[in-house]
Design an enzyme around this catalytic site. Structure first.
Site, PDB file in Angstrom:
ATOM      1  N   GLU A 312       0.958  -1.011  -0.231  1.00  0.00           N
ATOM      2  CA  GLU A 312      -0.353   0.252   0.076  1.00  0.00           C
ATOM      3  C   GLU A 312       0.546   0.827   0.021  1.00  0.00           C
ATOM      4  OE1 GLU A 312      -2.692  -1.508   2.868  1.00  0.00           O
ATOM      5  OE2 GLU A 312      -3.849  -1.278   1.957  1.00  0.00           O
ATOM      6  N   ASP A 391      -8.929  -8.235   4.212  1.00  0.00           N
ATOM      7  CA  ASP A 391      -8.194  -7.684   5.248  1.00  0.00           C
ATOM      8  C   ASP A 391      -9.342  -7.275   6.203  1.00  0.00           C
ATOM      9  OD1 ASP A 391      -7.091  -4.719   6.485  1.00  0.00           O
ATOM     10  OD2 ASP A 391      -6.916  -3.486   4.129  1.00  0.00           O
ATOM     11  N   GLU A 419     -12.295  -1.155  11.717  1.00  0.00           N
ATOM     12  CA  GLU A 419     -12.316  -0.833  10.390  1.00  0.00           C
ATOM     13  C   GLU A 419     -13.740  -1.061  10.021  1.00  0.00           C
ATOM     14  OE1 GLU A 419      -8.767  -1.153   8.416  1.00  0.00           O
ATOM     15  OE2 GLU A 419      -8.949  -0.004   7.020  1.00  0.00           O
TER      16      GLU A 419
HETATM   17  C1  GCU Z   1      -5.843  -1.942   6.031  1.00  0.00           C
HETATM   18  C2  GCU Z   1      -6.404  -0.625   6.792  1.00  0.00           C
HETATM   19  C3  GCU Z   1      -5.130   0.453   6.993  1.00  0.00           C
HETATM   20  C4  GCU Z   1      -4.294  -0.068   7.272  1.00  0.00           C
HETATM   21  C5  GCU Z   1      -3.723  -1.519   6.604  1.00  0.00           C
HETATM   22  C6  GCU Z   1      -2.543  -2.077   6.891  1.00  0.00           C
HETATM   23  O1  GCU Z   1      -5.820  -1.868   4.413  1.00  0.00           O
HETATM   24  O2  GCU Z   1      -7.135   0.577   5.753  1.00  0.00           O
HETATM   25  O3  GCU Z   1      -5.260   2.190   7.597  1.00  0.00           O
HETATM   26  O4  GCU Z   1      -3.023   0.624   6.544  1.00  0.00           O
HETATM   27  O5  GCU Z   1      -4.902  -2.462   6.773  1.00  0.00           O
HETATM   28  O6  GCU Z   1      -2.830  -3.506   7.887  1.00  0.00           O
HETATM   29  O7  GCU Z   1      -1.130  -2.147   6.972  1.00  0.00           O
END
Ligand code: GCU
Length: 848
Positions: A312, A391, A419
């Site tokens: 990400e 996730d 979340e």
């Molecule tokens: C999810 C979440 C993110 C977080 C990511 C992670 O995607 O939305 O905010 O950073 O998990 O676990 O790193």
């Protein structure tokens, strides 16, 4: 009434009332009153001795260590010492110490249970000439502390201490929480206010809440806390920040909680002045070594690093053609001389997947990347694997990677902060979910072991992403059951540790032992995950929310047609991801053969995961004889009723729990019941339109009593298309936003002439409560307020800045008298960015 400890029957004059105090504080915080944040707001109450119980008031330690001192203090607090209850020597004594200390003090004493697992404890009752004695023995000092908290728990629950003999030891060495706090004090995916650790780029001066948090953590056996966000970690290795983190470590140390940090693998370049962060470059390795040395000079018991890399947008070893093992081992080498560990997250995937490629599958990523590296990680590396392959969705299969790293240490990562699960505005007790996950993990690991008898499939740790804040920890009193459940399951993940038992423990400690309260709270808790699943993502569809935005309200298509890979591939004929080996992405083949065979075939796939593994026609029949589409309809209607049922159940507790808490939770459950209807309507409408298949029960597309805002006689209000369309009834709503721009104070109204039967009705108003303003609404009938509570301010802090399913909110007015020809009017007064948008009014079933 129970007998006192070791059969001594005595009465303590007054039972201590703690429930009100704790939650009064939570509410105080919510209403802006400045009060300290304490562990009492959760389950850890001082003076927690039920009426009629007697426990020894004299507590002493055999050793002089810090954690034994804490154990003594905690027992004194728990059993009334700080509430002015005078020690009664005849009630006996509690003696705490390590096994070695206990054995030399009482050579004749035999501790039952031989296990010497670190951090375990024994509780044993003895009758002596000088009265009863309870021994709290620990395998080590942490064990002493955990034993003390176990004793507090037993007493608070009203369990008899007579004949006490108990031994318990943790299943995992690593039992950590992760906080995703940023240096500026904000918290990624945090729903309980700002950081208790940081503010304005620094560690906060007042660390009292940190100490209180450490108490809560230790009381359920959590021994590590990673304090910073995995996504913005570089600033935390700055020397000044590290000095601050050392203060955090000092604050938590008396409760045996070690501090860890998330690190950015690009730190040598970002903050170290090097031109590279290649983990195999000797200069980079030397940089990490020096950094680790500096950290340990400040924090001798520093726990270690957590790493998110190549994920990400986070930098990672892939930039240099290196593997996660290369990066992890470089960090591990720096920590190893000091006894630290690296928790390297397996949450690594490409978020630019090709949606048009039927073989592309995000679920495959962790196994594809990490399985080939099995056996290549250093001994102090633990691969931290999210419970499921996507996730933290409402339901996923357990990650196959748990069975794919037989020669590597592994920890399971779960999310305590909700979340994708209602962000603490919805009640979702996760003990039930995690128990299911752990059970699946167990089955899979057993199957993997059978396929590969050489390997070790055991987990080494459990990590819970908590994201607590300054607003009552998790922002919602009942959500605290999740922090509690996490600790208890991380200590004992076995099937004997039922989610039901954990819920009961939590409820008793939090609310006291009134059987009605325990029954109602536990019923709601234990039902809540399945209910939430039914309205947000049944049959393995995952959470049908806005996956690229808020992760909160309904948005069915948001997962599709993008590179993020949370797809469910709904079309006119069917829905679900084909993840089979035969015709799909092959993900099912990552499981050990025995399990893979089950997932390969829809007939043998559990219904909760059906559409996770298979793309099926809407007309496919489940084992219960229902089609996929009818199941989607039915589950949503059932779930909305269940959510409404939570409100009714809670209402039976009026007068039995603290009044402020009662009102607070009632408001939350009412909101949830309304939002469950928003979810129900959005998902049902979406699949009804897409499939073109009628609901056998005639509910889809049919809303008796609903008066659409766009059909009303409007004054000032303008009709808008809501996006996504399924988030508003018939895709349209009205907003007063434009009117607001014209005049500083301006109201709009929508008016309908009632033409139904006369009677007294519940009338629901569905409106959009936008951030950035506190719009006002008022409902009248023939010009008079419809009820005494028919005017309100929409000031909730919900996601999204435009009207959609994130902020769609239902308010129900009870007992509204209506006769044909009556004029129902909703007046909306916008404020700031909040345009007082309105979707519909619904006249419910009523009394004739
Ligand atoms: C999810 C979440 C993110 C977080 C990511 C992670 O995607 O939305 O905010 O950073 O998990 O676990 O790193």
């Amino acid at each position: 009434m129970r007998s006192g400890v070791l059969g001594t029957v005595k009465k303590i004059a007054s039972s201590v009332c703690f429930v009100g105090l704790g939650f009064g504080l939570v509410l105080g915080l919510g209403s802006g009153v400045l009060l300290a944040q304490t562990a009492e707001q959760a389950w850890l109450k001082d003076g927690q001795v039920p009426a009629g119980e007697v426990v020894p008031q004299t507590v002493r330690a055999l050793g002089g260590g810090r954690l034994e001192k804490t154990a003594v203090e905690e027992l004194r607090r728990g059993f009334g010492g700080t509430r002015g209850v005078k020690p009664d020597p005849s009630a006996g004594e509690i003696v705490v110490g390590t096994v070695g200390e206990v054995q030399s003090a009482y050579p004749a004493l035999r501790l039952r249970g031989k296990d010497s697992t670190p951090e375990g404890y024994w509780l044993q009752g003895e009758k002596t000439d000088n009265g009863p004695r309870v021994i709290v023995a620990g395998a080590d000092e942490r064990g002493v502390l955990y034993g003390a908290f176990a004793l507090r728990r037993m007493v608070a629950e009203g369990q008899p201490l007579e004949g006490l003999t108990q031994h318990s030891a943790p299943a995992f060495a690593v039992r950590w929480v992760n906080e995703w706090d940023n240096a500026d004090g904000s918290i990624e995916r945090g729903y309980g206010g700002r950081s208790i650790f940081f503010e304005g780029g620094k560690v906060r001066q007042d660390l009292t809440p940190v100490r209180e948090y450490a108490r809560l953590l230790a009381s359920v056996g959590i021994n590590g806390c990673n304090v910073n966000n995995v996504n913005s970690a570089a600033p935390f290795l700055d020397p000044e920040m590290l000095r601050g983190v050392a203060r955090i470590a000092d604050a938590m140390r008396p409760w045996g909680v070690r501090v860890a940090l998330s690190v950015d693998v690009a730190s040598p370049e970002k903050i170290g002045g090097l031109k590279t962060y290649d983990p195999l470059d000797p200069a980079v390795q030397a940089w990490w070594k020096a950094k680790a040395d500096a950290i340990y000079a400040l924090i001798p018991d520093f726990a270690g690093f957590t790493v998110k890399a190549d994920s990400e947008g986070q930098p990672g070893p892939a930039s240099y053609g290196r593997t996660p093992a290369d990066a992890a081992n470089t960090l591990a080498a720096a920590l190893e001389p000091h006894g630290g560990v690296v928790l390297y997250r397996a949450f690594v995937y490409n978020h630019h997947l090709d949606w048009n490629d039927p073989k592309a599958d995000r679920a495959r990523a962790a196994y594809d990347i990490f399985h080939p590296l099995d056996g290549k990680f250093a001994a102090n590396v633990i691969v931290q694997i999210k419970e499921g392959p996507i996730d933290f969705q409402v339901r996923e299969p357990v990650s196959p990677l748990f069975g794919g790293l037989p020669r590597t240490q592994k920890a399971m990562e779960v999310q305590i902060t909700q979340e994708y699960l209602g962000q603490q505005r919805h009640l979702v007790y996760l003990g039930t979910k995690w128990q299911w996950v752990l059970f699946q993990e167990n089955l899979m690991s057993a199957a993997a072991k059978e396929a590969n008898p050489e390997g070790s499939e055991r987990l080494t740790g459990m990590v819970g992403v908590a994201c607590v804040g300054r607003d009552g920890w998790l922002g919602s009193p009942l959500a605290m059951a999740n922090l509690y459940a996490f600790g208890r399951l991380a200590w004992n993940p076995s099937i004997q540790m039922r989610a039901t038992k954990i819920a009961e423990e939590w409820t008793r400690q939090t609310f006291g032992n009134d059987p009605d309260v325990v029954r109602v709270v536990d019923d709601i808790l234990l039902q809540s995950w399945r209910t939430y699943e039914r309205y947000t993502g049944p049959l393995g569809l995952q959470t049908l929310t806005d996956v690229t935005g808020s992760h909160y309200g309904p948005n069915v298509e948001a997962s599709e047609n993008n590179g993020w890979g949370q797809w469910h591939r709904a079309d006119h004929e069917g829905v679900g991801m084909d993840r089979t080996v035969a015709t799909g992405t092959g993900f099912a083949g990552q499981y050990p053969p025995e399990i893979a065979r089950l997932y390969e075939n829809p007939d043998s796939t559990v219904s909760g995961l059906l559409l996770f593994f298979h793309h099926l026609p809407y007309t496919y029949r489940l084992h219960n004889g229902k089609t996929v589409i009818q199941s989607i309809y039915d589950m949503h209607y059932l779930a909305a009723e269940e959510a409404a049922g939570f409100v009714k159940q809670w209402e039976t507790l009026e007068g039995k729990v603290d009044a402020g808490l009662y009102k607070d939770v009632l408001g939350r459950l009412e909101y949830q019941a309304g939002h469950a209807i928003v979810w129900r309507d959005a998902v049902v409408e979406y699949f009804w339109k897409l499939s073109g298949i009628a609901d056998e029960k005639g509910r889809a597309g049919n809303f008796p009593g609903r008066l659409e805002a766009e059909d009303a006689k409007l004054s000032g209000y303008q009709v808008i298309d809501v996006k996504p369309w399924e988030d508003a009834s018939r895709g349209k709503a009205v907003t007063c936003a434009a009117a607001k721009k014209k005049a500083a104070t301006h109201s709009c109204s929508a008016e309908w002439t009632y033409d139904g039967a006369p009677g007294v009705f519940d009338v629901a108003v569905d409106y959009f409560d936008l951030r950035g303003g506190a719009a006002r609404f008022a409902v009248s009938v023939n010009g008079k307020p419809a009820t005494s509570d028919a005017a309100w301010t929409a000031d909730a802090q919900l996601p999204s800045t435009r009207p959609d399913g994130d902020n769609a909110t239902r308010r129900v007015l009870h007992d509204v008298g209506l006769a044909p020809g009556d004029v129902i009017r909703v007046t909306g007064t916008p404020d700031g960015e909040d345009g007082a948008a309105l979707d519909y009014v619904e006249v419910g079933k009523g009394r004739e």
